[in-house]
Design an enzyme around this catalytic site. Structure first.
Site, short mmCIF file in Angstrom:
data_model
loop_
_atom_site.label_atom_id
_atom_site.label_comp_id
_atom_site.label_asym_id
_atom_site.label_seq_id
_atom_site.Cartn_x
_atom_site.Cartn_y
_atom_site.Cartn_z
N HIS A 138 -2.69 -4.19 19.39
CA HIS A 138 -1.30 -4.54 19.09
C HIS A 138 -1.17 -5.68 18.10
O HIS A 138 -0.40 -5.61 17.16
CB HIS A 138 -0.63 -4.91 20.42
CG HIS A 138 0.84 -5.14 20.33
ND1 HIS A 138 1.70 -4.24 19.74
CD2 HIS A 138 1.61 -6.17 20.76
CE1 HIS A 138 2.94 -4.71 19.83
NE2 HIS A 138 2.90 -5.88 20.42
N LYS A 146 0.83 -1.22 0.00
CA LYS A 146 0.00 0.00 0.00
C LYS A 146 0.85 1.25 0.00
O LYS A 146 0.55 2.22 -0.65
CB LYS A 146 -0.85 0.00 1.27
CG LYS A 146 -2.27 -0.30 1.00
CD LYS A 146 -3.26 0.06 2.05
CE LYS A 146 -3.04 -0.23 3.48
NZ LYS A 146 -4.31 -0.23 4.24
N ARG A 149 0.11 -9.37 31.07
CA ARG A 149 -0.20 -8.25 30.17
C ARG A 149 -1.69 -7.90 30.12
O ARG A 149 -2.07 -6.73 30.21
CB ARG A 149 0.27 -8.67 28.78
CG ARG A 149 0.50 -7.54 27.84
CD ARG A 149 0.90 -8.08 26.50
NE ARG A 149 2.30 -7.82 26.21
CZ ARG A 149 2.83 -7.89 25.00
NH1 ARG A 149 2.09 -8.24 23.98
NH2 ARG A 149 4.09 -7.63 24.78
N ASN A 202 3.93 -3.52 9.96
CA ASN A 202 4.18 -3.86 11.36
C ASN A 202 5.52 -4.57 11.51
O ASN A 202 6.17 -4.47 12.55
CB ASN A 202 3.05 -4.75 11.90
CG ASN A 202 1.85 -3.93 12.31
OD1 ASN A 202 1.88 -2.70 12.27
ND2 ASN A 202 0.78 -4.59 12.71
N LEU A 225 6.52 -13.08 14.23
CA LEU A 225 7.48 -13.06 13.12
C LEU A 225 7.76 -14.50 12.69
O LEU A 225 7.85 -14.81 11.49
CB LEU A 225 8.78 -12.37 13.55
CG LEU A 225 8.71 -10.87 13.85
CD1 LEU A 225 10.05 -10.36 14.36
CD2 LEU A 225 8.30 -10.07 12.61
N GLY A 234 11.14 -6.52 19.81
CA GLY A 234 11.60 -7.52 20.78
C GLY A 234 12.45 -8.60 20.16
O GLY A 234 13.57 -8.88 20.62
N GLY A 235 11.97 -9.24 19.11
CA GLY A 235 12.74 -10.28 18.47
C GLY A 235 11.89 -11.41 17.97
O GLY A 235 10.68 -11.27 17.79
C1 LIG Z 1 5.22 -2.06 17.64
C2 LIG Z 1 5.20 -3.54 17.34
C3 LIG Z 1 6.17 -4.37 17.87
C4 LIG Z 1 6.15 -5.74 17.59
N1 LIG Z 1 7.16 -6.54 18.08
C5 LIG Z 1 7.20 -7.85 17.72
C6 LIG Z 1 8.30 -8.68 18.11
O1 LIG Z 1 9.23 -8.23 18.76
N2 LIG Z 1 8.27 -9.99 17.73
C7 LIG Z 1 7.25 -10.54 17.00
O2 LIG Z 1 7.29 -11.74 16.68
N3 LIG Z 1 6.23 -9.75 16.59
C8 LIG Z 1 6.18 -8.45 16.93
N4 LIG Z 1 5.13 -7.67 16.51
C9 LIG Z 1 4.12 -8.27 15.61
C10 LIG Z 1 4.72 -8.47 14.22
O3 LIG Z 1 5.53 -7.37 13.92
C11 LIG Z 1 3.65 -8.60 13.14
O4 LIG Z 1 2.67 -9.52 13.54
C12 LIG Z 1 4.26 -9.10 11.82
O5 LIG Z 1 5.36 -8.30 11.47
C13 LIG Z 1 3.22 -9.08 10.71
O6 LIG Z 1 3.87 -9.36 9.50
P1 LIG Z 1 3.02 -9.45 8.16
O7 LIG Z 1 3.99 -9.77 7.07
O8 LIG Z 1 1.88 -10.37 8.35
O9 LIG Z 1 2.37 -7.99 7.99
P2 LIG Z 1 3.05 -6.54 7.94
O10 LIG Z 1 4.47 -6.59 8.27
O11 LIG Z 1 2.21 -5.61 8.72
O12 LIG Z 1 2.92 -6.17 6.39
C14 LIG Z 1 1.66 -5.94 5.81
C15 LIG Z 1 1.86 -5.54 4.36
O13 LIG Z 1 0.61 -5.59 3.69
C16 LIG Z 1 0.49 -4.44 2.86
N5 LIG Z 1 -0.95 -4.20 2.62
C17 LIG Z 1 -1.95 -4.12 3.52
N6 LIG Z 1 -3.12 -3.91 2.90
C18 LIG Z 1 -2.85 -3.84 1.57
C19 LIG Z 1 -3.62 -3.60 0.41
N7 LIG Z 1 -4.96 -3.41 0.46
N8 LIG Z 1 -3.00 -3.57 -0.79
C20 LIG Z 1 -1.66 -3.74 -0.90
N9 LIG Z 1 -0.88 -3.98 0.18
C21 LIG Z 1 -1.46 -4.02 1.39
C22 LIG Z 1 1.20 -3.36 3.61
O14 LIG Z 1 1.53 -2.30 2.75
C23 LIG Z 1 2.41 -4.14 4.15
O15 LIG Z 1 3.42 -4.19 3.18
C24 LIG Z 1 5.12 -6.30 16.77
C25 LIG Z 1 4.14 -5.46 16.24
C26 LIG Z 1 4.17 -4.09 16.52
C27 LIG Z 1 3.12 -3.23 15.91
#
Ligand SMILES: Cc1cc2nc3c(=O)[nH]c(=O)nc-3n(C[C@H](O)[C@H](O)[C@H](O)COP(=O)(O)OP(=O)(O)OC[C@H]3O[C@@H](n4cnc5c(N)ncnc54)[C@H](O)[C@@H]3O)c2cc1C
Length: 512
Positions: A327, A31, A270, A38, A368, A44-45
């Site tokens: 979160h 997007k 938590r 996220n 992750l 954290g890791g």
């Molecule tokens: C502040 C924070 C700290 C965290 N710390 C940890 C941690 O330490 N360890 C851990 O395991 N997890 C942690 N998490 C959770 C973890 O980061 C996420 O669950 C994980 O990164 C999600 O990965 P993902 O690939 O599913 O989505 P994301 O990384 O969120 O990626 C989503 C992607 O989808 C795209 N997208 C969305 N909608 C559309 C659309 N309609 N059209 C085109 N593209 C779209 C976005 O542009 C983005 O590129 C944390 C989360 C947050 C918010």
């Protein structure tokens, strides 16, 4: 026509692209830019049972315990065993995890893990380091398409055959693909307080719902207790480690709010801390973290210090205003153990998917890992199915309809479907914002984006109303106990209405 169209460039989407061979044409749509996700915020890791004396069985036991009796034991076994193998492989291929002088990864410990098993990279920049690694090693056969929002999944004969996309210039087009993968991440931005990136608006849930897929466990939203909140706006996480170092949760008069709530005070689980803070905000007023007695705050928490500093808060002198924020979403689009949804040729991985590994509450640093494990599994599934589908003739439809997003939807979500839920409030939300199906192709891009927000909110509210018990992150004041009758039951939503699914809970000790 692409062989695989991956919607989302976080850890799940990029891992999938990385695992597919260069003979295939792959599109990764995001997007916004490549670092708006996220994943980029994960500090954290990542959990893996790599330390001496640790074992996937122990990691699985901790995961199942945290899930409040709701995770799928077989899927958790996949997560912890295959996750360990992936981490070992990434270590050998040079992903720069933080290590000691002997080159062994430094392991941290987080809440509810029975041992040290959290690997991290770049200190508190683990997610960003993963993104950088994958972006660097991904070949040219992967076409990255930033600023391309998917508006709709295109269906023909009951199969998902492509996506309708709006590019950065506002042009709409249809991209046909052999396989379509949702890797769209979470839902935090549906709430007014959140730790999540601006892209986390639940698009994947709405896209899948409108395509007829089954979604499950949507009621389980994890709230982080301490999101820095100023004038109702969220400004990032204040990690649990700050409370671990001795910071107190206090009211405006400096009195501790956890007194009488839990013997562990600020270090209670938590969920309990989050609910206590939210209750205090609703009944009495603002809550702050008093970190003034922490020595060397700046060197212990450099990014938090910088964040506070930018907001003119000095943690050595000032109270830090905090409120719980959305979160992580445990539920999502229902998948099998390979990432397949209930719609042919449509798949889901990462936070948008419900793989069954988190149950009612996620164990820290497992998300992750989930992204990596199920992306790799999906890659092998896609290769086994093949890429032999024919293109269809598909045209864009005329825009004839309009949709107005209800005012203050985020605020209403927070108040009525937030941490402290009640049947009356949930019923009100469900009456005011009923779950509906929209014929997306006839709406403008702007309206479709609003429809996705609306639908994701309605889906979560519907599931939260249906589960009339409290379990894990889902807390209902009218039914505060966990009910045996709900054990092993999932709430499944789809265009067909709702059903109650079964979850495999039996845990086998015989993991080798
Ligand atoms: C502040 C924070 C700290 C965290 N710390 C940890 C941690 O330490 N360890 C851990 O395991 N997890 C942690 N998490 C959770 C973890 O980061 C996420 O669950 C994980 O990164 C999600 O990965 P993902 O690939 O599913 O989505 P994301 O990384 O969120 O990626 C989503 C992607 O989808 C795209 N997208 C969305 N909608 C559309 C659309 N309609 N059209 C085109 N593209 C779209 C976005 O542009 C983005 O590129 C944390 C989360 C947050 C918010």
């Amino acid at each position: 026509m692409f062989d695989v169209c991956i919607i989302g460039g976080g850890i799940a989407g990029l891992m999938l692209a990385h695992c597919l061979p260069s003979s295939l044409s792959i599109a990764v749509l995001t997007k916004e830019d490549s670092f708006s996700s996220n994943t980029a915020l994960a500090q954290g890791g990542i959990a893996a049972s790599i330390g001496p004396g640790d074992h996937p069985t122990s990691h699985a036991t901790d995961t199942l315990f945290a899930s409040a009796g709701h995770a799928d034991a077989e899927r958790v076994k996949l997560l912890t065993t295959e996750g360990l193998a992936i981490i070992e492989s990434l270590l050998s291929r040079g992903l720069p995890f933080d290590a000691n002088q002997a080159g062994l990864p430094l392991l941290g410990r987080e809440a509810a893990h029975s041992t040290k098993r959290i690997l991290h990279a770049g200190g508190d920049q683990t997610g960003k380091m993963f993104l950088q690694y994958f972006l660097a090693v991904t070949d040219d056969h992967v076409k990255r398409l930033p600023y391309n929002s998917v508006l709709e999944l295109v269906l023909r004969d009951g199969q998902c055959v492509g996506v309708c996309v709006e590019d950065g210039q506002g042009n709409r087009s249809i991209i046909q693909d052999h396989h379509i993968v949702l890797a769209t991440g979470g839902i935090g931005q549906l709430y007014s307080q959140t730790s999540n990136s601006s892209v986390a608006t639940g698009d994947g849930l709405s896209l899948a719902f409108h395509a007829g897929a089954v979604l499950e466990d949507l009621e389980f939203v994890q709230f982080h207790p301490t999101v820095l909140t100023l004038n109702g706006k969220s400004h990032g996480l204040i990690s649990e480690a700050v409370r671990g170092e001795g910071a107190w949760l206090v009211n405006a008069d400096g009195q501790r709010i956890m007194t009488g709530v839990h013997p562990l005070m600020e270090l209670a689980p938590r969920d309990i801390v989050a609910r206590a803070i939210e209750w205090h905000w609703q009944q009495k007023g603002p809550v702050f973290l008093d970190a003034r007695k922490i020595q060397q705050f700046k060197s212990k928490f450099p990014s938090i210090f910088t964040n506070c500093h930018n907001l003119h808060i000095n943690p050595g002198q000032d109270l830090i205003p905090v409120r719980p924020g959305a979160h992580f979403h445990m539920g999502g689009v229902q998948t099998d153990e390979w990432g397949a949804t209930t719609v042919p040729r449509l798949y889901a991985i990462g936070e948008v998917a419900s793989t069954g590994v988190h149950g009612a509450n996620r164990l820290a640093s497992n998300s992750l890992l989930e992204g990596l494990v199920f992306a790799k599994r999906l890659a092998s599934k896609l290769l086994s199915i093949g890429f032999n589908f024919k293109e269809k003739e598909i045209h864009l439809a005329e825009v004839t309809k309009e949709f107005a997003l209800p005012a203050n939807l985020q605020v209403r979500m927070t108040k009525l479907v937030g941490i402290l839920r009640e049947v009356d409030k949930l019923q009100k939300f469900n009456t005011d914002f009923p779950l509906r199906w929209f014929d997306l192709q006839h709406y403008s891009s702007l309206h479709i984006k609003d429809i996705h927000r609306y639908t994701a909110c309605s889906l979560i509210a519907k599931a939260a109303l249906l589960r009339d018990e409290s379990r894990g992150a889902h807390y209902r004041r009218d039914t505060p106990e966990t009910s045996e009758q709900w054990t092993g039951k999932t709430v499944e939503l789809s265009l067909a209405g709702y059903t109650f699914g079964e979850r495999l809970l039996k845990y086998k000790e015989s993991m080798s």
